[in-house]
Design an enzyme around this catalytic site. Structure first.
Site, short mmCIF file in Angstrom:
data_model
loop_
_atom_site.label_atom_id
_atom_site.label_comp_id
_atom_site.label_asym_id
_atom_site.label_seq_id
_atom_site.Cartn_x
_atom_site.Cartn_y
_atom_site.Cartn_z
NE ARG A 15 69.46 27.51 59.87
CZ ARG A 15 68.15 26.58 59.58
NH1 ARG A 15 68.26 25.63 58.96
NH2 ARG A 15 66.99 27.22 59.59
CG ASP A 16 67.12 27.11 56.05
OD1 ASP A 16 67.55 26.07 55.46
OD2 ASP A 16 66.04 26.91 56.14
CG HIS A 207 61.31 28.87 57.84
ND1 HIS A 207 62.67 29.20 58.57
CD2 HIS A 207 61.68 27.90 57.12
CE1 HIS A 207 63.67 28.53 58.05
NE2 HIS A 207 63.17 27.87 57.19
CG HIS A 209 62.21 26.41 52.35
ND1 HIS A 209 63.66 26.27 52.22
CD2 HIS A 209 62.14 26.42 53.69
CE1 HIS A 209 64.20 26.17 53.21
NE2 HIS A 209 63.25 26.15 54.18
CB CYS A 240 66.05 20.81 54.85
SG CYS A 240 66.25 19.57 56.25
CG ASN A 249 65.11 29.58 53.34
OD1 ASN A 249 66.10 28.69 53.12
ND2 ASN A 249 64.52 29.43 54.50
P1 HMG Z 1 73.52 11.74 66.26
O1 HMG Z 1 74.27 11.21 65.25
O2 HMG Z 1 72.15 10.82 66.47
O3 HMG Z 1 73.91 12.12 67.47
O4 HMG Z 1 73.03 13.08 65.68
P2 HMG Z 1 74.45 11.34 68.79
O5 HMG Z 1 73.91 11.93 69.96
O6 HMG Z 1 74.32 10.02 68.62
O7 HMG Z 1 76.14 11.36 68.68
C1 HMG Z 1 76.83 10.73 67.32
C2 HMG Z 1 77.90 11.87 67.17
O8 HMG Z 1 77.52 13.15 66.75
C3 HMG Z 1 78.99 12.02 68.33
O9 HMG Z 1 80.28 12.09 67.76
C4 HMG Z 1 78.59 13.38 68.94
O10 HMG Z 1 79.64 13.80 69.86
C5 HMG Z 1 78.10 13.97 67.74
P3 HMG Z 1 81.25 10.72 67.62
O11 HMG Z 1 81.27 10.09 68.75
O12 HMG Z 1 80.45 10.02 66.43
O13 HMG Z 1 82.60 11.22 66.98
N1 HMG Z 1 77.50 15.32 68.15
C6 HMG Z 1 77.83 16.39 68.00
N2 HMG Z 1 78.80 17.10 67.36
C7 HMG Z 1 78.88 18.34 67.10
N3 HMG Z 1 77.62 19.05 67.72
C8 HMG Z 1 76.54 18.49 68.03
C9 HMG Z 1 76.59 17.12 68.38
N4 HMG Z 1 75.60 16.30 68.74
C10 HMG Z 1 76.32 15.19 68.53
N5 HMG Z 1 75.47 19.29 68.58
C11 HMG Z 1 72.12 15.53 65.83
C12 HMG Z 1 71.92 13.83 66.37
C13 HMG Z 1 70.81 16.17 65.67
C14 HMG Z 1 73.35 16.15 66.33
C15 HMG Z 1 72.37 15.26 64.21
O14 HMG Z 1 71.53 14.45 63.65
C16 HMG Z 1 72.64 16.34 63.41
O15 HMG Z 1 73.45 17.11 63.64
N6 HMG Z 1 71.68 16.67 62.51
C17 HMG Z 1 71.77 17.83 61.77
C18 HMG Z 1 70.58 18.53 61.37
C19 HMG Z 1 70.57 19.57 60.62
O16 HMG Z 1 71.31 20.66 60.97
N7 HMG Z 1 69.36 19.57 59.71
C20 HMG Z 1 69.34 21.09 59.01
C21 HMG Z 1 68.59 21.78 59.71
S1 HMG Z 1 67.20 21.98 59.94
C22 HMG Z 1 66.19 22.51 58.64
O17 HMG Z 1 66.89 23.05 57.88
C23 HMG Z 1 64.70 23.09 58.87
C24 HMG Z 1 64.43 24.48 59.31
O18 HMG Z 1 65.02 25.41 58.23
C25 HMG Z 1 62.86 24.79 59.12
C26 HMG Z 1 62.16 24.05 57.82
O19 HMG Z 1 62.71 24.55 56.92
O20 HMG Z 1 61.40 23.57 58.08
C27 HMG Z 1 65.11 24.69 60.68
MG MG Z 2 64.47 26.02 56.29
#
Ligand code: HMG
Ligand code: MG
Length: 302
Positions: A15-16, A207, A209, A240, A249
């Site tokens: 994933r990450d 967690h 990095h 990220c 990471n």
């Molecule tokens: P949004 O655009 O605000 O969502 O996204 P929305 O609710 O307004 O919907 C907009 C569109 O997204 C719609 O589609 C929804 O159907 C679709 P459209 O009508 O435009 O075709 N949608 C989805 N599609 C598939 N799966 C879903 C989904 N939800 C909405 N679940 C959302 C909000 C959170 C979904 C968006 O901002 C997003 O996907 N963000 C991804 C963020 C991400 O993955 N970041 C990386 C992971 S976090 C990280 O790495 C940190 C971590 O490792 C810890 C650390 O290191 O600190 C965990």
């Molecule tokens: Mg991370």
């Protein structure tokens, strides 16, 4: 040093590690890699994210991956879930654990999940409740615990506030993210000592990095404070996409080396871990950044 006898390494590479990779890794390669990770002795693997594929195209195949991997009964297969739409996918694919996520800083929360902090809780509340009703365990991530790419310093009070609300909503474990790898050991000691006044150590995972090479040093401090769960990514892959400059990471292979050589058991077989790293390195077509992999390559040259 006050070291535990064993530690759980939570592999977040699929994933990450992959989420930031531009070149799409074919679904069957992801599945094969996860199966190799399962065979290495890891007991926890975060396999994918059920997020918007427009935001994270690399993990657009979340359902296929989660449905097709070979499952071992004693391994927890987890996935990141941002909202109810994501939960539907995670439940359909029958993951064991749902990981919700948000940040301690407003700007990163907004860039990463398109919402303010206060607007995030009503989205996560039904996700957590429904996941528990469906028999899943739920983990909560808090990002930018030690610094934010947009705001700089983040206060421990901000971390505590978000964490308390996540626990109140029902998460069973909290993973504290040094999203952009800015933490230093003294900072980790100070923040974690404060955080552990509020939550039991067995509910906390770290967690880290390794952007600035401090992840193992930070891990040692956390170990010394009683933390026994660490997230890491094989070969040091990761970052990220919504945190500029966030690189890999903490590398699972480097963490494994340090722990096992200190007499802290991980249950992971080194050779199988390296084989899995060599496999994904080949598929990615680029060298993995961990120290262990550099040594592996130099030894293979002789
Ligand atoms: P949004 O655009 O605000 O969502 O996204 P929305 O609710 O307004 O919907 C907009 C569109 O997204 C719609 O589609 C929804 O159907 C679709 P459209 O009508 O435009 O075709 N949608 C989805 N599609 C598939 N799966 C879903 C989904 N939800 C909405 N679940 C959302 C909000 C959170 C979904 C968006 O901002 C997003 O996907 N963000 C991804 C963020 C991400 O993955 N970041 C990386 C992971 S976090 C990280 O790495 C940190 C971590 O490792 C810890 C650390 O290191 O600190 C965990
Ligand atoms: Mg991370």
């Amino acid at each position: 040093m006050n070291l535990p006898s064993s530690v759980t390494i939570k592999e977040v590479g699929p994933r990450d590690g992959l989420q930031n990779e531009k070149h799409f890794i074919p679904t069957e390669d992801k599945i094969e890699w996860i199966n190799m990770l399962s065979e290495s002795g890891l007991k926890y693997i975060e396999i994918t994210s059920f997020v918007n594929p427009k935001w994270i195209p690399q993990l657009a195949d979340a359902i296929q991956v989660a449905k097709s991997i070979h499952r071992e009964n004693d391994i927890t297969y987890a996935a990141l879930v941002p909202n109810e739409r994501g939960l539907q996918g995670a439940l359909e694919a029958n993951v064991d654990e749902v990981a919700v996520f948000m940040s301690a800083s407003e700007s990163h929360n907004l860039k990463n999940i398109n919402k303010s902090i206060v607007a995030t809780f009503p989205v996560l509340k039904p996700v957590i409740q429904e996941a528990i009703v469906a028999g899943k365990t739920v983990r909560g991530y808090v990002s930018t615990v030690f610094g934010c790419p947009y705001e700089g310093e983040v206060s421990t009070d901000a971390v505590l506030s978000v964490s308390e609300q996540l626990f109140a909503l029902g998460i069973q474990e909290l993973s504290l993210g040094d999203t952009i790898g800015v933490a230093n050991p003294r900072q980790v000691e100070k923040a974690l000592t404060e955080i552990l006044k509020h939550f039991p150590q067995e509910k906390i995972a770290m967690h880290f990095h390794d952007t600035r090479g401090t992840a193992l040093a930070n891990t040692l401090v956390a170990l010394n404070l009683g933390i026994t769960k660490f997230d890491s990514s094989l070969g040091g892959l990761g970052g990220c996409p919504y945190a500029p400059g966030a690189s890999g990471n903490l590398a699972t292979d480097d963490l494994h080396y340090m722990l096992e050589n200190m007499g802290v058991e991980t249950g992971i077989n080194r050779d199988q871990l390296i084989n899995a790293a060599l496999f994904i390195e080949k598929k990615l077509g680029k060298l993995l950044p961990s120290h262990t992999m550099q040594i592996e390559r130099s030894q293979n040259c002789h």
